[in-house]
Design an enzyme around this catalytic site. Structure first.
Site, PDB file in Angstrom:
ATOM      1  N   SER A  17     -22.974   4.333 -10.314  1.00 43.30           N
ATOM      2  CA  SER A  17     -23.108   2.865 -10.268  1.00 43.30           C
ATOM      3  C   SER A  17     -23.814   2.307 -11.502  1.00 43.30           C
ATOM      4  CB  SER A  17     -23.865   2.435  -9.008  1.00 43.30           C
ATOM      5  OG  SER A  17     -23.118   2.763  -7.870  1.00 43.30           O
ATOM      6  N   LYS A  66     -26.495   3.655   4.453  1.00 35.74           N
ATOM      7  CA  LYS A  66     -25.526   2.582   4.697  1.00 35.74           C
ATOM      8  C   LYS A  66     -25.568   2.036   6.128  1.00 35.74           C
ATOM      9  CE  LYS A  66     -22.074   3.832   1.241  1.00 35.74           C
ATOM     10  NZ  LYS A  66     -20.662   4.086   0.960  1.00 35.74           N
ATOM     11  N   GLY A 126     -10.329  12.789   8.171  1.00 38.08           N
ATOM     12  CA  GLY A 126     -11.763  12.527   8.146  1.00 38.08           C
ATOM     13  C   GLY A 126     -12.112  11.350   9.037  1.00 38.08           C
ATOM     14  N   ALA A 127     -13.305  11.415   9.638  1.00 41.84           N
ATOM     15  CA  ALA A 127     -13.745  10.317  10.509  1.00 41.84           C
ATOM     16  C   ALA A 127     -15.221  10.003  10.270  1.00 41.84           C
ATOM     17  CB  ALA A 127     -13.490  10.686  11.970  1.00 41.84           C
ATOM     18  N   ILE A 220     -10.118  10.507  -1.793  1.00 43.33           N
ATOM     19  CA  ILE A 220     -11.265   9.695  -2.245  1.00 43.33           C
ATOM     20  C   ILE A 220     -12.351  10.542  -2.898  1.00 43.33           C
ATOM     21  CG2 ILE A 220     -10.795   7.901  -0.528  1.00 43.33           C
ATOM     22  CD1 ILE A 220     -13.500   8.813   0.802  1.00 43.33           C
TER      23      ILE A 220
HETATM   24  P1  NAP Z   1     -19.588  11.806   6.098  1.00 44.56           P
HETATM   25  O1  NAP Z   1     -19.878  10.532   6.792  1.00 44.56           O
HETATM   26  O2  NAP Z   1     -20.652  12.848   6.002  1.00 44.56           O
HETATM   27  O3  NAP Z   1     -18.284  12.444   6.788  1.00 44.56           O
HETATM   28  C1  NAP Z   1     -17.787  13.687   6.362  1.00 44.56           C
HETATM   29  C2  NAP Z   1     -16.389  13.886   6.924  1.00 44.56           C
HETATM   30  O4  NAP Z   1     -15.828  15.075   6.353  1.00 44.56           O
HETATM   31  C3  NAP Z   1     -16.354  14.077   8.442  1.00 44.56           C
HETATM   32  O5  NAP Z   1     -15.158  13.577   8.941  1.00 44.56           O
HETATM   33  C4  NAP Z   1     -16.401  15.619   8.551  1.00 44.56           C
HETATM   34  O6  NAP Z   1     -15.848  16.107   9.745  1.00 44.56           O
HETATM   35  C5  NAP Z   1     -15.491  15.983   7.403  1.00 44.56           C
HETATM   36  N1  NAP Z   1     -15.697  17.353   6.917  1.00 44.56           N
HETATM   37  C6  NAP Z   1     -16.799  17.867   6.326  1.00 44.56           C
HETATM   38  N2  NAP Z   1     -16.599  19.150   5.991  1.00 44.56           N
HETATM   39  C7  NAP Z   1     -15.348  19.474   6.398  1.00 44.56           C
HETATM   40  C8  NAP Z   1     -14.572  20.663   6.344  1.00 44.56           C
HETATM   41  N3  NAP Z   1     -15.035  21.797   5.809  1.00 44.56           N
HETATM   42  N4  NAP Z   1     -13.319  20.648   6.851  1.00 44.56           N
HETATM   43  C9  NAP Z   1     -12.818  19.491   7.386  1.00 44.56           C
HETATM   44  N5  NAP Z   1     -13.507  18.327   7.483  1.00 44.56           N
HETATM   45  C10 NAP Z   1     -14.768  18.329   6.974  1.00 44.56           C
HETATM   46  O7  NAP Z   1     -19.158  11.554   4.569  1.00 44.56           O
HETATM   47  P2  NAP Z   1     -18.394  10.271   3.986  1.00 44.56           P
HETATM   48  O8  NAP Z   1     -19.393   9.299   3.519  1.00 44.56           O
HETATM   49  O9  NAP Z   1     -17.371   9.850   4.962  1.00 44.56           O
HETATM   50  O10 NAP Z   1     -17.724  10.889   2.657  1.00 44.56           O
HETATM   51  C11 NAP Z   1     -16.626  11.766   2.725  1.00 44.56           C
HETATM   52  C12 NAP Z   1     -16.203  12.153   1.303  1.00 44.56           C
HETATM   53  O11 NAP Z   1     -15.745  11.018   0.609  1.00 44.56           O
HETATM   54  C13 NAP Z   1     -17.355  12.708   0.459  1.00 44.56           C
HETATM   55  O12 NAP Z   1     -16.841  13.789  -0.303  1.00 44.56           O
HETATM   56  C14 NAP Z   1     -17.744  11.555  -0.459  1.00 44.56           C
HETATM   57  O13 NAP Z   1     -18.221  11.984  -1.714  1.00 44.56           O
HETATM   58  C15 NAP Z   1     -16.403  10.850  -0.638  1.00 44.56           C
HETATM   59  N6  NAP Z   1     -16.548   9.383  -0.840  1.00 44.56           N
HETATM   60  C16 NAP Z   1     -15.869   8.811  -1.884  1.00 44.56           C
HETATM   61  C17 NAP Z   1     -15.967   7.443  -2.075  1.00 44.56           C
HETATM   62  C18 NAP Z   1     -15.254   6.791  -3.228  1.00 44.56           C
HETATM   63  O14 NAP Z   1     -15.545   5.627  -3.522  1.00 44.56           O
HETATM   64  N7  NAP Z   1     -14.313   7.439  -3.869  1.00 44.56           N
HETATM   65  C19 NAP Z   1     -16.733   6.653  -1.195  1.00 44.56           C
HETATM   66  C20 NAP Z   1     -17.385   7.262  -0.129  1.00 44.56           C
HETATM   67  C21 NAP Z   1     -17.279   8.643   0.042  1.00 44.56           C
HETATM   68  P3  NAP Z   1     -16.774  16.336  11.068  1.00 44.56           P
HETATM   69  O15 NAP Z   1     -16.803  15.018  11.773  1.00 44.56           O
HETATM   70  O16 NAP Z   1     -16.057  17.388  11.799  1.00 44.56           O
HETATM   71  O17 NAP Z   1     -18.135  16.777  10.570  1.00 44.56           O
END
Ligand code: NAP
Length: 277
Positions: A17, A66, A126-127, A220
């Site tokens: 950022s 958040k 993802g959720a 993402i």
């Molecule tokens: P979060 O709230 O911690 O959620 C993580 C998600 O990933 C959950 O659905 C989790 O499933 C799943 N997961 C984790 N490890 C896994 C695995 N080994 N196999 C399958 N599913 C798995 O994280 P988040 O904030 O949603 O972020 C998710 C990803 O998006 C991160 O890598 C983050 O860096 C990226 N992101 C990118 C942006 C962007 O602007 N490009 C913005 C936000 C986030 P469970 O429910 O089973 O734990």
């Protein structure tokens, strides 16, 4: 007087950022600077109270705050309230206003290749928090959404909540069931799968046969920028959207809330690309 903004997160030092916002401030000759507030969970509540009284004009908010920050603000915008997460805070004379620009960022990223999301069939992997904002944005535009997650209950709960909110059916399932999903328009990878599992396990869960069913694939995750999923999608000549696009556009929308000025998108994209590893 120079206005102060910053990213509130823990950890926060890796955040991209500051490079985007500082470049945009310089470009538009705005007397402001964007720093880093790496605040531990113990310090969080005191920090927010301090922001109300100190010359801090706005915050970008990231993990793990958040959701918690919603309860500490004076006013939360309608979208952020429904997503139950805030990623942008604007300080208006000591009153803190919360917004969510993550869903705007994902919609704008998708709009680069799909200008109209209405009735598009979208499957999301993802959720977690990111998936929640993305789903909200898609449903707001009238897309048809299915959510698949490693922990099925979490996908089911999200689908149930948004089905009710948007009065439409949101389908859900276990990650193992995703290979059986219907053909669709867009596949979005919004989980941390590349970060928390081995490459082989992750690739087994997202096979080429699944990618075949969609025209557009967005991941993402932005480190690496070309994830194994996007490599497969490119080989299959699918339209590909990299994770830096959502990151860019959520910051663009955030910048406009901070300054009421049109963000210099091209420049922000350039500095983001230069700093992404
Ligand atoms: P979060 O709230 O911690 O959620 C993580 C998600 O990933 C959950 O659905 C989790 O499933 C799943 N997961 C984790 N490890 C896994 C695995 N080994 N196999 C399958 N599913 C798995 O994280 P988040 O904030 O949603 O972020 C998710 C990803 O998006 C991160 O890598 C983050 O860096 C990226 N992101 C990118 C942006 C962007 O602007 N490009 C913005 C936000 C986030 P469970 O429910 O089973 O734990």
């Amino acid at each position: 007087m120079t206005k102060n903004f910053g990213i509130l997160a823990y950890p926060a030092k890796h955040s991209l950022s500051p490079v985007m916002h500082n470049a945009a401030f310089r470009e538009l000759n705005i007397d402001a600077q964007f720093g880093v507030f790496e605040i531990s969970e113990n310090e969080f509540s005191d920090f927010i109270e301090r922001v109300k009284h100190e010359p801090i004009s706005g915050l970008a908010v990231s993990l793990p705050y958040k959701e918690n920050i919603v309860f500490q603000l004076n006013k939360v915008g309608g979208d952020a309230k429904k997503i139950a997460a805030v990623n942008t805070v604007v300080n208006k004379g000591g009153f803190l206003y919360g917004y969510n620009t993550d869903f705007i960022g994902s919609n704008m990223a998708l709009n680069e290749v799909e200008p109209d999301l209405k009735d598009k069939k979208v499957t999301i992997l993802g959720a977690g928090g990111a998936s929640r904002a993305i789903c909200y944005g898609l449903l707001k535009e009238g897309a048809k959404v299915s959510i698949y997650n490693r922990t099925k209950k979490r996908a089911e709960n999200l689908a149930k909540e948004f089905s009710k909110m948007f009065e439409t059916e949101v389908k859900s399932g276990d990650l193992k069931e995703i290979v059986k999903c219907e053909k669709g328009d867009i596949l979005i990878q919004a989980s941390s799968i590349w970060l928390t599992s081995s490459k082989i396990d992750a690739e087994l869960q997202i096979p080429a046969g699944l990618v075949e069913k969609f025209d557009t694939i967005m991941d993402i995750v932005y480190s690496p920028l070309i994830t194994p999923l996007l490599k497969t999608a490119k080989k299959l000549n699918k339209r590909v959207i990299t994770g830096d696009k959502m990151l860019l556009y959520q910051a663009v929308s955030q910048f406009e809330l901070f300054t009421n000025e049109k963000a210099p998108i091209k420049l922000m994209q350039k500095v983001l690309r230069e700093n992404i590893h």
